[in-house]
Design a protein around this motif. Structure first.
Motif: not given
Length: 341
Positions: A110-111, A142-146, A148-149, A182-183
């Protein structure tokens, strides 16, 4: 999804991404889920500043002292004093993190970049996709929170300074995908020394297991230059069968879901009867569920005092605290690395 070059002077051609995709098995969902961006060195250092790593020289110097203190602690425990051996390991290993390394790649569950960095990354991406609306829509989907995330960043410029750079590039990407598998399940553990040792050694082992044996000499030459926590990969895959990538999946799953099973799985599938993946699959799903099992056979030969082993297992099963046992696992990995030189 092919990685997007944000601002690196070195790009990875499409056939390299195709090779990566072709190697993957259980990591394929992570590859399809997590956005991958290529960035230059300055950007990588802003995203993931150089971090402390283990020093091999300091580790070799301090390991005998750590083992000696564990023996002393075992004597204290025989007198029924409150055990503190896990802290001894953590403190001892933390003192060995005296080197520094710059990242070739970095995975974030979760960047959450600082506002200035988030602004700069967004601007870089906007500039990159200014004339490619389809690519922009694909990234946004693919990266809606760009920016972040969940995300992976790779620095090709650093990778391409090494021998066999295209092979190493694939290894670095797969290494980061192992972290993605691993997440965020072990983030708290990773922030401690033992978690970093376990996960980085596993991620390197997973990456190596995705290559044919004739491809590995160049990768092993690179690993020989890495800090001890990365060189611990051979603790997991030394002398395994040609199906080792299937077995490494179990290690990652145990680290993610139930760390206490890591060492048991490692030793069980070294037995010839489990060299066939189907046999091992049967064992894992039908027999291995009958926990707790006796660990003495699997742990005695590491040289840890029996009192400490017993306390680690009791804390795991009775108090749901896996940290002490993971400290022992990390110490076993680093002892192996130090002995290998």
């Amino acid at each position: 999804m092919i990685g997007i070059n944000l601002n690196s002077d070195t790009d990875a051609p499409k056939y390299i991404w195709n090779k990566i995709y072709g190697r993957l098995t259980y990591l394929t969902p992570a590859y399809e889920r997590v956005p991958i961006y290529l960035v230059d060195e300055a950007t990588m250092d802003r995203i993931h500043p150089p971090e402390r790593s283990l020093s091999m020289d300091v580790l070799k110097e301090r390991l005998p002292g750590i083992m000696g203190r564990l023996e002393e602690e075992a004597e204290r425990m025989r007198e029924e004093e409150l055990p503190r051996w896990a802290s001894i390991i953590e403190e001892g290993l933390n003192a060995c993190f005296t080197s520094q390394m710059s990242a070739l790649g970095a995975y974030f569950h979760d960047f959450q970049p600082q506002p200035e960095l988030a602004h700069d990354l967004t601007n870089i991406l906007e500039e990159r996709t200014k004339y490619d609306k389809a690519l922009k829509e694909q990234i946004r989907a693919q990266h809606p929170r760009l920016p972040a995330g969940e995300v992976i960043f790779i620095c090709p410029e650093r990778i391409y300074r090494h021998e066999k750079p295209e092979l190493l590039f694939q290894k670095v990407v797969i290494h980061e995908l192992a972290h993605a598998y691993v997440g965020g399940e072990r983030n708290e553990d990773y922030r401690r020394g033992y978690g970093r040792v376990i996960e980085e050694s596993l991620a390197n082992a997973v990456a190596l297991s995705h290559f044919r044996r004739k491809e590995t000499p160049a990768l092993k030459a690179f690993i020989a230059t890495q800090p001890p926590e990365y060189r611990g990969c051979y603790f997991w895959i030394d002398n395994l069968s040609t199906n080792e990538h299937l077995f490494m999946r179990y290690h990652l799953e145990h680290w993610r879901n139930r760390p206490v099973n890591l060492l048991l799985a490692k030793h069980v599938f070294r037995h010839p009867i489990f060299r066939d993946p189907d046999e091992f699959e049967f064992f894992i799903h039908k027999i291995f569920r009958r926990q707790p099992l006796s660990y003495w056979y699997f742990l005695d030969h590491w040289g840890f005092p029996r009192e400490i082993l017993k306390d680690a297992l009791e804390q795991n099963y009775e108090k749901n605290n896996h940290r002490p046992l993971c400290n022992l696992i990390s110490l076993a990995i680093l002892q192996f690395v130090a002995e290998q030189g």
